[in-house]
Design a protein around this motif. Structure first.
Motif, mmCIF file in Angstrom:
data_model
loop_
_atom_site.group_PDB
_atom_site.id
_atom_site.type_symbol
_atom_site.label_atom_id
_atom_site.label_comp_id
_atom_site.label_asym_id
_atom_site.label_seq_id
_atom_site.Cartn_x
_atom_site.Cartn_y
_atom_site.Cartn_z
ATOM 1 N N MET A 179 0.839 -1.193 0.000
ATOM 2 C CA MET A 179 0.000 0.000 0.000
ATOM 3 C C MET A 179 0.876 1.245 0.000
ATOM 4 S SD MET A 179 -2.929 1.125 2.747
ATOM 5 C CE MET A 179 -3.770 2.686 2.598
ATOM 6 N N THR A 180 0.555 2.213 -0.857
ATOM 7 C CA THR A 180 1.323 3.443 -0.946
ATOM 8 C C THR A 180 0.971 4.370 0.210
ATOM 9 O OG1 THR A 180 1.461 3.297 -3.341
ATOM 10 C CG2 THR A 180 1.793 5.464 -2.363
ATOM 11 N N THR A 181 1.990 4.918 0.867
ATOM 12 C CA THR A 181 1.797 5.850 1.967
ATOM 13 C C THR A 181 2.204 7.238 1.517
ATOM 14 O OG1 THR A 181 2.258 4.125 3.586
ATOM 15 C CG2 THR A 181 2.399 6.401 4.345
ATOM 16 N N VAL A 182 1.341 8.218 1.713
ATOM 17 C CA VAL A 182 1.636 9.597 1.352
ATOM 18 C C VAL A 182 2.432 10.231 2.485
ATOM 19 C CG1 VAL A 182 0.654 11.845 0.825
ATOM 20 C CG2 VAL A 182 -0.434 9.780 -0.065
ATOM 21 N N THR A 183 3.646 10.674 2.195
ATOM 22 C CA THR A 183 4.493 11.285 3.216
ATOM 23 C C THR A 183 4.366 12.801 3.224
ATOM 24 O OG1 THR A 183 6.351 11.275 1.661
ATOM 25 C CG2 THR A 183 6.147 9.387 3.148
ATOM 26 N N SER A 184 4.100 13.402 2.079
ATOM 27 C CA SER A 184 3.930 14.854 1.997
ATOM 28 C C SER A 184 3.181 15.194 0.725
ATOM 29 C CB SER A 184 5.287 15.560 2.012
ATOM 30 O OG SER A 184 6.060 15.182 0.882
ATOM 31 N N SER A 185 2.602 16.392 0.711
ATOM 32 C CA SER A 185 1.879 16.839 -0.472
ATOM 33 C C SER A 185 2.863 17.294 -1.538
ATOM 34 C CB SER A 185 0.937 17.988 -0.103
ATOM 35 O OG SER A 185 -0.037 17.564 0.828
ATOM 36 N N TYR A 186 2.445 17.214 -2.790
ATOM 37 C CA TYR A 186 3.274 17.682 -3.885
ATOM 38 C C TYR A 186 3.408 19.208 -3.825
ATOM 39 C CZ TYR A 186 2.663 13.112 -6.181
ATOM 40 O OH TYR A 186 2.666 11.777 -6.502
ATOM 41 N N ASP A 187 4.561 19.705 -4.254
ATOM 42 C CA ASP A 187 4.753 21.142 -4.396
ATOM 43 C C ASP A 187 5.742 21.389 -5.535
ATOM 44 O OD1 ASP A 187 7.241 20.480 -3.397
ATOM 45 O OD2 ASP A 187 6.940 21.431 -1.446
ATOM 46 N N GLY A 188 6.183 22.619 -5.694
ATOM 47 C CA GLY A 188 7.163 22.921 -6.726
ATOM 48 C C GLY A 188 6.583 23.065 -8.120
ATOM 49 N N PHE A 189 5.314 23.436 -8.215
ATOM 50 C CA PHE A 189 4.694 23.625 -9.523
ATOM 51 C C PHE A 189 4.994 25.037 -10.021
ATOM 52 C CE2 PHE A 189 1.798 20.441 -7.526
ATOM 53 C CZ PHE A 189 2.097 19.381 -8.368
ATOM 54 N N ASP A 190 6.190 25.231 -10.553
ATOM 55 C CA ASP A 190 6.572 26.580 -10.970
ATOM 56 C C ASP A 190 7.292 26.614 -12.311
ATOM 57 O OD1 ASP A 190 8.934 25.388 -10.245
ATOM 58 O OD2 ASP A 190 9.354 26.734 -8.567
ATOM 59 N N GLY A 191 7.324 25.484 -13.031
ATOM 60 C CA GLY A 191 8.025 25.477 -14.310
ATOM 61 C C GLY A 191 7.624 24.315 -15.191
ATOM 62 N N GLN A 192 8.622 23.664 -15.776
ATOM 63 C CA GLN A 192 8.406 22.620 -16.771
ATOM 64 C C GLN A 192 8.911 21.268 -16.239
ATOM 65 O OE1 GLN A 192 7.001 24.121 -19.607
ATOM 66 N NE2 GLN A 192 7.215 25.975 -18.379
ATOM 67 N N PHE A 193 8.449 20.197 -16.881
ATOM 68 C CA PHE A 193 8.976 18.858 -16.588
ATOM 69 C C PHE A 193 9.456 18.266 -17.905
ATOM 70 C CE2 PHE A 193 8.496 14.228 -15.767
ATOM 71 C CZ PHE A 193 9.373 14.133 -14.690
ATOM 72 N N ILE A 194 10.772 18.245 -18.098
ATOM 73 C CA ILE A 194 11.362 17.851 -19.381
ATOM 74 C C ILE A 194 12.498 16.867 -19.124
ATOM 75 C CG2 ILE A 194 12.587 18.651 -21.433
ATOM 76 C CD1 ILE A 194 11.188 21.373 -21.065
ATOM 77 N N GLY A 195 12.432 15.709 -19.762
ATOM 78 C CA GLY A 195 13.493 14.721 -19.634
ATOM 79 C C GLY A 195 13.714 14.241 -18.213
ATOM 80 N N GLY A 196 12.638 14.202 -17.426
ATOM 81 C CA GLY A 196 12.754 13.753 -16.044
ATOM 82 C C GLY A 196 13.273 14.803 -15.091
ATOM 83 N N ARG A 197 13.364 16.061 -15.523
ATOM 84 C CA ARG A 197 13.895 17.133 -14.694
ATOM 85 C C ARG A 197 12.870 18.262 -14.571
ATOM 86 N NH1 ARG A 197 16.801 13.482 -14.249
ATOM 87 N NH2 ARG A 197 19.087 13.347 -14.496
ATOM 88 N N TRP A 198 12.789 18.840 -13.378
ATOM 89 C CA TRP A 198 11.955 20.017 -13.149
ATOM 90 C C TRP A 198 12.811 21.254 -13.393
ATOM 91 C CZ3 TRP A 198 6.842 19.485 -12.489
ATOM 92 C CH2 TRP A 198 6.380 18.206 -12.148
ATOM 93 N N THR A 199 12.356 22.102 -14.303
ATOM 94 C CA THR A 199 13.181 23.234 -14.716
ATOM 95 C C THR A 199 12.300 24.438 -15.028
ATOM 96 O OG1 THR A 199 14.806 23.957 -16.374
ATOM 97 C CG2 THR A 199 13.103 22.457 -17.125
ATOM 98 N N ALA A 200 12.849 25.620 -14.861
ATOM 99 C CA ALA A 200 12.117 26.838 -15.209
ATOM 100 C C ALA A 200 12.003 26.965 -16.716
ATOM 101 C CB ALA A 200 12.828 28.064 -14.635
ATOM 102 N N GLY A 201 10.865 27.472 -17.179
ATOM 103 C CA GLY A 201 10.726 27.754 -18.595
ATOM 104 C C GLY A 201 11.652 28.881 -19.011
ATOM 105 N N GLY A 255 -3.721 19.704 -15.442
ATOM 106 C CA GLY A 255 -3.660 19.252 -16.822
ATOM 107 C C GLY A 255 -2.347 18.616 -17.221
ATOM 108 N N GLY A 256 -1.323 18.701 -16.349
ATOM 109 C CA GLY A 256 -0.044 18.118 -16.745
ATOM 110 C C GLY A 256 0.964 17.944 -15.638
ATOM 111 N N LEU A 257 1.274 19.011 -14.905
ATOM 112 C CA LEU A 257 2.354 18.955 -13.922
ATOM 113 C C LEU A 257 2.046 18.008 -12.769
ATOM 114 C CD1 LEU A 257 3.263 22.758 -13.854
ATOM 115 C CD2 LEU A 257 4.459 20.920 -15.073
ATOM 116 N N LEU A 258 0.798 17.950 -12.343
ATOM 117 C CA LEU A 258 0.415 17.014 -11.280
ATOM 118 C C LEU A 258 0.569 15.570 -11.747
ATOM 119 C CD1 LEU A 258 -0.796 16.564 -8.442
ATOM 120 C CD2 LEU A 258 -3.064 16.830 -9.463
ATOM 121 N N LEU A 259 0.205 15.309 -12.983
ATOM 122 C CA LEU A 259 0.397 13.964 -13.543
ATOM 123 C C LEU A 259 1.877 13.624 -13.642
ATOM 124 C CD1 LEU A 259 -2.354 14.173 -16.288
ATOM 125 C CD2 LEU A 259 -2.292 12.478 -14.460
#
Length: 491
Positions: free
Chosen positions: A1-23, A190-194
């Motif tokens: 069973m998956t346990t949630v340790t913390s809520s997602y954050d850091g939604f401030d840019g792009q997700f490209i090639g497995g990396r979170w980066t500013a546009g 629409g995208g970053l949460l996924l």
């Protein structure tokens, strides 16, 4: 069973090639809660270089993913499903805050995403080839079904998470890589949460990329990019037409899947259960403030019960809770933006100017537009022919069932529809004469089952989503023959 340790954050840019980066555009977009107008996120926007990087990352990752076995892909989707289930409240909260969805609609959207994941679990072993007969004794003929390669997804803001994910999940399941451009109104759900969810599940880097940007800055680059093999677009018919024209005129012609506008008729025949038909019509018209392509846009009612239906429909509509979308009892929350609110105001003015009977109206508060109901609407009017995408109801009188079908088909659209009648076989017969991709007897037109076909006719789009139909859209047939020894040729 998956346990949630913390809520997602850091939604401030792009997700490209497995990396979170500013546009790299050098400009940020402020994402606001449509109801409270509070800032949800500040996102550094992408430029064309970011789009190029996303497609190149997808292309680099796709070949290895296509070679993985069904069990490995199934296991990945099991992990994603566990995360989606564990984070249900968090996901629902994001949908409410970012898109102004009511609690009821946000729950339904979460269930749609979950259902799509369960269906995706079944897809990897269902990608089947064929052994074909051929007129040569020492020759074998095969048709292999291969992934297309890189799938580009352009998704809308009304059901942002579901309408992105219904292409993402099957595309990955059959061996493709994906680049998503979510609507700028809803880039998180629409995208970053996924992207966060699939990252947590361990999806290999580069297989899912999300670029957040404004249409003038990145849309043409996205559509015309040479590494895109299929463009999956959900949105308006005019924009979808332009996407298709660009995709087929590009140096490398692309496959296109289009889910476009709708003007769903809901027919109520004189033998229908009036109470249930009216309740269904209210729900189908006003769920998510009418911001659904399958919403019952035109209510077509047979003459003998027309007046009674209108009275009952108005009475039920008056009881709807309007306002705070986080209240579980609210059915009508805010529209997504000032632009959509202003468009709704214009259409209300058009209905009044046309002289239709305004049976219900109310005062607008911010982006919250209360339900407006017009009766004796002319089916040929611009008012009836428009996709409202707002809590505005048009009730149209039909002389008989044949007139009802004629009125239902008198539209450029052909997505969803429904028929209410006391005789189910009569309903089935009428359904067969409605020019739409989907028709439901004694039920609302808002239906999307992950293992049943979804798609429209006429100007409502091209292609089909879900189940085996999705496999066909997201793969290609490859004919291969083999001879034991090369033949002799007369040269």
């Amino acid at each position: 069973m998956t346990t949630v340790t913390s809520s997602y954050d850091g939604f401030d840019g792009q997700f490209i090639g497995g990396r979170w980066t500013a546009g790299r555009l050098g400009r940020a977009a402020t994402i606001r809660n449509p109801y409270t107008r509070e800032t949800v996120a500040e996102i550094q926007l992408a430029n064309s270089d970011d789009v190029d990087a996303a497609f190149r990352a997808a292309k680099a990752a796709q070949a290895a993913w296509a070679k993985t076995g069904p069990t490995e892909r199934i296991d990945m989707f099991r992990r994603v499903l566990a995360i989606v289930e564990a984070r249900r409240d968090e996901i629902v909260g994001w949908i409410i805050r970012e898109s102004g969805s009511t609690f009821m609609k946000a729950q339904a959207e979460w269930m749609a995403v979950r259902g799509g994941l369960i269906e995706a679990l079944t897809l990897p072993p269902r990608v089947e080839g064929r052994i074909m007969p051929i007129d040569a004794a020492d020759k074998d003929s095969f048709v292999f079904r291969e992934p297309l390669g890189v799938v580009g997804v352009i998704s809308p803001w009304n059901f942002p998470m579901h309408l992105s994910h219904r292409t993402i999940a099957p595309a990955l399941a059959v061996g493709n890589a994906v680049v998503v451009k979510p609507a700028l109104e809803t880039p998180i759900t629409g995208g970053l949460l996924l992207a966060k969810i699939y990252e947590e599940a361990g999806l290999p880097e580069g297989l899912l990329n999300v670029v957040v940007g404004d249409v003038p800055d990145i849309a043409d680059t996205f559509v015309l990019h040479p590494l895109v093999n299929l463009l999956s677009f959900t949105g308006s018919t005019p924009t979808g037409r332009r996407v298709a024209q660009m995709a087929t005129a590009a140096p490398q012609i692309k496959h296109v899947g289009l889910e476009l506008g709708g003007n769903a008729p809901l027919i109520v025949l004189a033998d229908a259960d009036l109470e249930k038909a009216a309740s269904a019509a209210v729900f189908a018209r006003f769920l998510h403030s009418g911001q659904i392509c399958m919403s019952a846009n035109r209510l077509i009612v047979e003459a003998p019960i027309y007046d009674d239906f209108v009275d009952l429909f108005v009475a039920k509509t008056k009881k709807l809770k309007v306002g705070d979308p986080s209240d579980p009892q609210t059915l009508i929350g805010p529209l997504i933006s000032e632009r959509q609110r202003d468009a709704a105001l214009q259409r209300i003015t058009e209905g009044r100017s046309a002289g239709f009977a305004e049976r219900l109206k109310g005062e607008i508060d911010g982006l919250v537009v209360p339900p407006h109901v017009f009766s004796e609407v002319d089916n040929e009017s611009a008012f009836a022919q428009a996709e409202q995408f707002a809590p505005i109801a048009s009730i149209i009188r039909a002389e008989d069932e044949y007139d009802a079908v004629r009125l239902a088909n008198a539209t450029q659209y052909g997505l969803a529809s429904s028929v209410f009648t006391g005789d189910v076989w009569r309903g089935l017969r009428i359904a067969r004469h409605i020019e739409a991709g989907m028709t439901h007897v004694n039920d609302i037109p808002i239906q999307d089952s992950p293992f049943n076909m979804f798609g429209g006719e006429k100007n409502s789009g091209l292609g089909r989503f879900n189940g085996g139909w999705g496999i066909e859209e997201l793969t290609r047939d490859h004919w291969v023959t083999c001879r034991t020894t090369p033949p002799s040729f007369p040269v």
